[in-house]
Design an enzyme around this catalytic site. Structure first.
Site, PDB file in Angstrom:
ATOM      1  N   ARG A 143       0.819  -1.218   0.000  1.00  0.00           N
ATOM      2  CA  ARG A 143       0.000   0.000   0.000  1.00  0.00           C
ATOM      3  C   ARG A 143       0.851   1.265   0.000  1.00  0.00           C
ATOM      4  NH1 ARG A 143      -5.373  -2.042   2.368  1.00  0.00           N
ATOM      5  NH2 ARG A 143      -6.119   0.093   2.523  1.00  0.00           N
ATOM      6  N   TYR A 146       0.686   4.380  -2.364  1.00  0.00           N
ATOM      7  CA  TYR A 146      -0.402   5.334  -2.094  1.00  0.00           C
ATOM      8  C   TYR A 146      -0.168   6.053  -0.767  1.00  0.00           C
ATOM      9  CZ  TYR A 146      -5.322   6.855  -1.569  1.00  0.00           C
ATOM     10  OH  TYR A 146      -6.472   7.583  -1.408  1.00  0.00           O
ATOM     11  N   ASP A 147       0.083   5.259   0.285  1.00  0.00           N
ATOM     12  CA  ASP A 147       0.211   5.850   1.624  1.00  0.00           C
ATOM     13  C   ASP A 147       1.367   6.840   1.681  1.00  0.00           C
ATOM     14  OD1 ASP A 147      -1.565   3.792   1.946  1.00  0.00           O
ATOM     15  OD2 ASP A 147      -0.598   2.885   3.685  1.00  0.00           O
ATOM     16  N   GLU A 148       2.530   6.397   1.209  1.00  0.00           N
ATOM     17  CA  GLU A 148       3.704   7.279   1.272  1.00  0.00           C
ATOM     18  C   GLU A 148       3.584   8.412   0.253  1.00  0.00           C
ATOM     19  OE1 GLU A 148       5.346   7.223   3.788  1.00  0.00           O
ATOM     20  OE2 GLU A 148       6.047   5.236   4.383  1.00  0.00           O
ATOM     21  N   GLY A 149       2.937   8.108  -0.869  1.00  0.00           N
ATOM     22  CA  GLY A 149       2.700   9.165  -1.863  1.00  0.00           C
ATOM     23  C   GLY A 149       1.854  10.279  -1.262  1.00  0.00           C
ATOM     24  N   LYS A 150       0.798   9.897  -0.554  1.00  0.00           N
ATOM     25  CA  LYS A 150      -0.090  10.899   0.047  1.00  0.00           C
ATOM     26  C   LYS A 150       0.597  11.624   1.205  1.00  0.00           C
ATOM     27  CE  LYS A 150      -4.078  10.462  -2.231  1.00  0.00           C
ATOM     28  NZ  LYS A 150      -4.845  11.581  -2.816  1.00  0.00           N
ATOM     29  N   SER A 190     -18.828  -0.793  -2.898  1.00  0.00           N
ATOM     30  CA  SER A 190     -19.267  -1.053  -4.281  1.00  0.00           C
ATOM     31  C   SER A 190     -19.185  -2.545  -4.584  1.00  0.00           C
ATOM     32  CB  SER A 190     -18.461  -0.222  -5.275  1.00  0.00           C
ATOM     33  OG  SER A 190     -17.095  -0.299  -4.990  1.00  0.00           O
ATOM     34  N   GLY A 208     -13.260 -10.701   8.500  1.00  0.00           N
ATOM     35  CA  GLY A 208     -14.239  -9.600   8.488  1.00  0.00           C
ATOM     36  C   GLY A 208     -14.289  -8.820   9.788  1.00  0.00           C
ATOM     37  N   GLN A 210     -11.969  -6.757  10.754  1.00  0.00           N
ATOM     38  CA  GLN A 210     -11.360  -5.425  10.570  1.00  0.00           C
ATOM     39  C   GLN A 210     -12.471  -4.385  10.439  1.00  0.00           C
ATOM     40  OE1 GLN A 210     -11.519  -7.838   8.304  1.00  0.00           O
ATOM     41  NE2 GLN A 210     -11.277  -7.166   6.204  1.00  0.00           N
TER      42      GLN A 210
END
Ligand code: UDP
Length: 318
Positions: A143, A146-150, A190, A208, A210
């Protein structure tokens, strides 16, 4: 009338934001249709307040019209979509895209609102998550693109503010759902709704247990716009989301119970690596600054979202 540039305008949040602003703002929608969908924005083509630019924000963007505000929403946000072969693209969108939008904001003296994410907290050890928590992110996990990018994008906002006095706003968006999510988006709400409507297995990852806290899109738009129009000294980061927390199993059961005609059943699949075990926003800052808190319950929001997907999937009700 203010001119607002929305990157990722053809995506889930972007499309909803355009609907929210189009009658009172000039909108410049920027999208490359990699995760956004042209179908979402076709209804705006020809509208006097709407301009579309097909562009990848990894590349610099020049705009002649004076821009007042930039909502930087462009980035794949669904874990199955932003990982794997799209990982490099995701990091580039977060970082190069952020630099390009900050540069554009400087040229126009515009305010840029960065759509950050609860993912900056990683698999949080503090619960609920306050803005002051630094998070628990695996820097080289699946992840992390995305995480480090953000996280880097937030850092870039503050760097530009300190060097160039760029007007910045950062919101950390927790799980959000509603109309204009893509059928194949891959995110949990979705997936579960579309699977149930199509009598397919409902794919529960792990056991389930989490948890996530889900905010209905209309309530998110309200606070996004409030933050964008706030005093210059309010930069954030500000958590936005609905603090009501549910296990993913509860979510699956709730959706199945809402569609009793479906023959779908829950099946268990392996939990993806680094999947956060719990997530709940502490929204006291948003409450204090903006007197904002969500009121639409998960059940009400699911009803609206189910109605949207029923139409999109052409489900005939008996
Ligand atoms: N999830 C699931 N089945 C699915 C899709 C997701 O059980 O078909 C789980 C996923 O493992 C995670 C949670 O639902 O624990 C939320 O996933 P989502 O991709 O919506 O967003 P995240 O909060 O993980 O970014």
């Amino acid at each position: 009338m203010k001119t607002v540039l929305i990157t990722g305008g053809a995506g889930f949040i972007g499309t909803n934001l355009i609907h929210y602003l189009i009658d009172t703002h000039k909108i410049i929608c920027v999208d490359n249709f990699i995760s956004g969908s042209e179908e979402n924005i076709q209804c705006f083509y020809g509208h006097q307040n709407f301009t579309f630019i097909k562009h990848n924000i990894i590349e610099p963007l020049e705009i002649e019209t004076k821009i007042d505000q930039i909502y930087n929403l462009a980035c794949p946000a669904s874990p199955p979509f932003y990982q794997g072969k799209n990982a490099l693209f995701t990091t580039k969108t977060c970082i190069l895209g952020m630099i390009n939008m900050l540069e554009l904001a400087n040229k126009h003296n515009a305010t840029v609102l960065q759509a950050s994410t609860s993912e900056v907290y990683g698999d949080p050890l503090e619960h609920p998550q306050k803005e002051t928590y630094f998070g628990n992110v695996n820097p080289n996990g699946i992840r992390s693109c995305y995480d480090e990018g953000k996280r880097a994008a937030e850092s870039l906002c503050f760097t530009y503010k300190s060097i160039f006095n760029t007007k910045i706003k950062i919101v950390r968006i927790f799980n959000t759902y509603g109309e204009y999510m893509d059928i194949d988006d891959g995110r949990v709400i979705s997936n579960f709704i579309c699977q149930t409507l199509q009598n397919k297995d409902v794919t529960l990852y792990g056991d389930g247990s989490q948890t996530r806290s889900f905010c209905y899109i209309q309530e998110l738009l309200d606070i996004l716009v409030k933050v964008m129009n706030s005093e210059e000294e309010i930069t954030g980061p500000i958590n936005i989301g609905n603090p009501s927390e549910f296990s993913i199993k509860e979510l699956a059961e709730t959706i199945l119970a809402k569609l009793p005609q479906s023959s779908s059943k829950i099946i268990y699949k392996p939990l993806p690596k680094d999947d956060p075990t719990q997530r709940q926003p502490d929204i006291s800052l948003a409450k204090k600054l903006f007197h904002w808190e969500p009121h639409i319950t998960l059940s009400e929001g699911l009803d609206k979202t189910i109605a949207y997907f029923e139409k999109k999937l052409n489900v005939i009700k008996v």
